[in-house]
Design an enzyme around this catalytic site. Structure first.
Site, PDB file in Angstrom:
ATOM      1  CG  ASP A  14      -1.775  -1.235   1.318  1.00 56.72           C
ATOM      2  OD1 ASP A  14      -2.256  -1.706   0.279  1.00 56.72           O
ATOM      3  OD2 ASP A  14      -1.913  -1.765   2.439  1.00 56.72           O
ATOM      4  N   GLY A  16       1.738   3.030  -2.562  1.00 62.25           N
ATOM      5  CA  GLY A  16       1.398   3.965  -3.644  1.00 62.25           C
ATOM      6  C   GLY A  16       2.076   3.581  -4.950  1.00 62.25           C
ATOM      7  CE  LYS A  17       3.147  -2.288  -4.426  1.00 66.89           C
ATOM      8  NZ  LYS A  17       2.770  -1.992  -3.032  1.00 66.89           N
ATOM      9  N   GLY A  41      -4.222  -4.012  -4.419  1.00 64.89           N
ATOM     10  CA  GLY A  41      -5.216  -2.955  -4.644  1.00 64.89           C
ATOM     11  C   GLY A  41      -4.462  -1.704  -5.038  1.00 64.89           C
ATOM     12  CG  HIS A  42      -1.600  -1.688  -7.473  1.00 69.78           C
ATOM     13  ND1 HIS A  42      -0.814  -2.437  -8.308  1.00 69.78           N
ATOM     14  CD2 HIS A  42      -1.202  -2.019  -6.218  1.00 69.78           C
ATOM     15  CE1 HIS A  42       0.018  -3.171  -7.591  1.00 69.78           C
ATOM     16  NE2 HIS A  42      -0.205  -2.942  -6.324  1.00 69.78           N
ATOM     17  CB  THR A  43      -5.779   3.666  -5.377  1.00 65.67           C
ATOM     18  OG1 THR A  43      -6.206   2.627  -4.510  1.00 65.67           O
ATOM     19  CG2 THR A  43      -6.880   4.697  -5.539  1.00 65.67           C
ATOM     20  CD  GLN A 224       0.741  -8.691  -2.762  1.00 64.43           C
ATOM     21  OE1 GLN A 224       1.519  -9.362  -3.412  1.00 64.43           O
ATOM     22  NE2 GLN A 224      -0.460  -8.393  -3.194  1.00 64.43           N
ATOM     23  CB  ALA A 299      -7.157  -0.275  -2.372  1.00 63.79           C
ATOM     24  CB  THR A 301      -9.673  -6.309   2.470  1.00 64.23           C
ATOM     25  OG1 THR A 301      -8.725  -5.420   3.072  1.00 64.23           O
ATOM     26  CG2 THR A 301      -8.950  -7.425   1.763  1.00 64.23           C
ATOM     27  NE  ARG A 303      -7.938  -6.985   5.652  1.00 66.79           N
ATOM     28  CZ  ARG A 303      -6.987  -7.914   5.668  1.00 66.79           C
ATOM     29  NH1 ARG A 303      -6.880  -8.731   6.679  1.00 66.79           N
ATOM     30  NH2 ARG A 303      -6.143  -8.031   4.663  1.00 66.79           N
ATOM     31  NE  ARG A 305      -4.073   0.441   3.164  1.00 67.71           N
ATOM     32  CZ  ARG A 305      -4.288   1.302   2.178  1.00 67.71           C
ATOM     33  NH1 ARG A 305      -4.017   2.579   2.332  1.00 67.71           N
ATOM     34  NH2 ARG A 305      -4.757   0.889   1.025  1.00 67.71           N
ATOM     35  CG  ASP A 333      -0.347  14.707   1.085  1.00 69.73           C
ATOM     36  OD1 ASP A 333       0.405  13.858   0.573  1.00 69.73           O
ATOM     37  OD2 ASP A 333      -1.574  14.557   1.191  1.00 69.73           O
ATOM     38  CB  THR A 414       2.574  16.483  -2.820  1.00 68.05           C
ATOM     39  OG1 THR A 414       2.278  16.833  -4.175  1.00 68.05           O
ATOM     40  CG2 THR A 414       4.048  16.643  -2.552  1.00 68.05           C
TER      41      THR A 414
HETATM   42  P1  IMP Z   1      -2.648 -12.847   1.099  1.00 68.24           P
HETATM   43  O1  IMP Z   1      -1.695 -12.228   0.141  1.00 68.24           O
HETATM   44  O2  IMP Z   1      -4.084 -12.626   0.741  1.00 68.24           O
HETATM   45  O3  IMP Z   1      -2.343 -14.282   1.378  1.00 68.24           O
HETATM   46  O4  IMP Z   1      -2.452 -12.084   2.510  1.00 68.24           O
HETATM   47  C1  IMP Z   1      -1.268 -12.249   3.286  1.00 68.24           C
HETATM   48  C2  IMP Z   1      -0.876 -10.939   3.979  1.00 68.24           C
HETATM   49  O5  IMP Z   1      -0.503  -9.995   2.982  1.00 68.24           O
HETATM   50  C3  IMP Z   1      -1.996 -10.271   4.785  1.00 68.24           C
HETATM   51  O6  IMP Z   1      -1.420  -9.616   5.901  1.00 68.24           O
HETATM   52  C4  IMP Z   1      -2.551  -9.230   3.825  1.00 68.24           C
HETATM   53  O7  IMP Z   1      -3.151  -8.150   4.514  1.00 68.24           O
HETATM   54  C5  IMP Z   1      -1.274  -8.806   3.141  1.00 68.24           C
HETATM   55  N1  IMP Z   1      -1.528  -8.264   1.792  1.00 68.24           N
HETATM   56  C6  IMP Z   1      -1.805  -8.945   0.662  1.00 68.24           C
HETATM   57  N2  IMP Z   1      -1.948  -8.112  -0.383  1.00 68.24           N
HETATM   58  C7  IMP Z   1      -1.734  -6.874   0.098  1.00 68.24           C
HETATM   59  C8  IMP Z   1      -1.701  -5.583  -0.498  1.00 68.24           C
HETATM   60  O8  IMP Z   1      -1.893  -5.404  -1.709  1.00 68.24           O
HETATM   61  N3  IMP Z   1      -1.430  -4.534   0.325  1.00 68.24           N
HETATM   62  C9  IMP Z   1      -1.169  -4.706   1.651  1.00 68.24           C
HETATM   63  N4  IMP Z   1      -1.174  -5.890   2.250  1.00 68.24           N
HETATM   64  C10 IMP Z   1      -1.468  -6.969   1.486  1.00 68.24           C
END
Ligand code: IMP
Length: 430
Positions: A14, A16-17, A41-43, A224, A299, A301, A303, A305, A333, A414
């Site tokens: 996450d 910002g790639k 999840g790339h925004t 990731q 982005a 799930t 959930r 952060r 920022d 920024t």
């Molecule tokens: P999995 O990749 O779904 O097996 O999740 C394993 C771990 O990697 C968990 O802690 C997820 O929250 C984390 N994770 C997987 N993909 C992402 C991502 O794109 N961004 C941040 N954390 C991620």
């Protein structure tokens, strides 16, 4: 000279790639994903319009750039079709996307297994995205996975799916006390979905190699982050692939000498989703403030952060593991209003000072942060596009990061918008 650049996250994902890939993509012939799946999840934001990509590379919005999904990606045909449909108003994905025939397929039973395992782990749950990523990689390594190329011959595909789903169902019913799934239905669904996307399937390694020979730049898009790497991260609280830059080669079928530059992306602070150790995590008002201002919601799930200070020992490990050449710092920022900003410069582990995050997960979970304190700039950096227009204290903070890491910062972001970016060096044509 045209450069091939790997963009990776140097924290827990996450960073910002997506924005950075989207920014560099128009000057590259190809953008290629090399690991992970639709757990990413790339925004991307352009003129206020938000696009969230999970599987399709972040170059997809650019007319001239071809996008590739490399062999290292675990592929859910359902997620792919959903994303193609979501993009259909703005892009004809079929004419721009190419998918490796060597991709491993994620089947519905992988998702069921991922979720059943998390339930069984209880309080020790990894906090996976529940998308079947881990179980699909397990099958790949165990040499029983279904590959995209298996879909060409339906008889062969049927045999493979019946055997694999049979095995999954045994585990689901007898080990996880969960429901079995209909193997024939899964086979039929894969057949239909494959027929609809088969025109995009190809030998990605050869196509990328040809593009390179023609003198074009390739952008390798990591998903990731460094600390979620299956070998170098905070195991077992990691994803199931190598997120380090070396996998840009194996996950696409090019060689390590096809990589010219590794750009590490890092937030100006640190976040993490899911379980696992996080030495600089904040449990106070400051952490909440960062989460709120930074809109720190996953982005993929949705959930929340976890948020904490910038962590130099983690960054040093990431720089070693991926031979990071330079950095892009994002979300500067978000820190604008803070009177004091801390950087974790080292850890204390069992009474000793250590400079680099340990590679042993048990040691990692006992590390205590050692902080240096910096004065906040308390003025806005949001949407600033020139380096000289940043407040002096923000420049001091960035210089401190460069000095502590001995790595240059080439890009500063920024705001989420593609255009709100300070680019200090042309990485594509060095
Ligand atoms: P999995 O990749 O779904 O097996 O999740 C394993 C771990 O990697 C968990 O802690 C997820 O929250 C984390 N994770 C997987 N993909 C992402 C991502 O794109 N961004 C941040 N954390 C991620």
């Amino acid at each position: 000279m045209a450069n091939n650049i790997v963009v990776i996250g140097t924290q827990w994902g996450d960073e910002g790639k997506g924005k950075v890939v989207d920014l560099l993509a128009p000057r590259c012939a190809a953008v290629v994903r090399f690991q992970g799946g639709h757990n990413a999840g790339h925004t991307l934001v352009l003129n206020g319009k938000k696009t969230i990509l999970h599987l399709i590379p972040s170059g997809i919005l650019h007319k001239e750039t071809k996008c590739y999904i490399g062999n290292g990606v675990v592929l859910s045909l359902e997620a792919l079709e959903k994303e193609i449909a979501e993009l259909s108003d703005s892009v004809d994905v079929f004419s721009k996307l190419r998918i490796s025939n060597a991709c491993t397929l994620i089947l519905p039973t992988h998702i069921a297994l991922d979720q059943a395992r998390e339930i069984q782990r209880g309080s020790e749950a990894i906090g996976t995205t529940g998308r079947g990523i881990g179980p699909a990689y397990e099958d790949k390594v165990a040499r029983r996975a279904v590959k995209l190329s298996d879909c060409r011959d339906e008889e062969n595909l049927k045999e493979k799916i019946m055997a694999l789903v049979g095995y999954h169902n045994f585990l689901l019913e007898h080990y996880y006390n969960a429901k079995a799934m209909d193997a024939l239905e899964i086979f039929e669904e894969v057949v239909q979905r494959y027929r609809r996307i088969q025109q995009m399937v190809c030998d990605v390694s050869v196509e990328l190699s040809n593009s390179k020979k023609e003198g074009h730049s390739i952008l390798f898009e990591g998903a990731q982050g460094a600390m979620l790497d299956i070998d170098h991260g905070t195991y077992p609280f990691v994803t199931s692939s190598n997120t380090a830059a070396g996998n840009a080669a194996s996950g696409t079928g090019l060689g390590p000498r096809d990589i010219d530059h590794v750009l590490g992306i890092s937030k100006a602070y640190t976040t993490r989703v899911g379980g696992g150790p996080f030495p600089t995590e904040l449990f106070d008002d400051v952490g909440e403030k960062i989460a709120t201002i930074g809109n720190e919601i996953g982005a993929s799930t949705g959930r929340a952060r976890r948020c904490g200070w910038f962590d130099v020992p983690v960054m040093r490990r990431a720089i070693i593991n991926s031979s990071v050449d330079s950095l892009c710092i994002t979300k500067l920022d978000v820190l604008d209003s803070l009177p004091e900003i801390k950087i974790c410069v080292a850890y204390e582990l069992d009474g000793k000072r250590i400079e680099i995050a340990p590679n042993n997960p048990d040691d990692f979970s006992r590390c205590k942060p050692i902080y240096e304190s910096y004065q906040g700039w308390q003025s806005t950096t949001e949407s600033v596009r020139e380096y000289d227009k940043l407040p002096q204290k923000a420049l001091d903070y960035l210089s401190a990061i460069e000095k502590l890491l001995s790595v240059k910062i080439d890009i500063i972001s920024t705001s989420p918008d593609r255009n709100d970016t300070i680019v200090l060096k042309d990485l594509i044509n060095e």
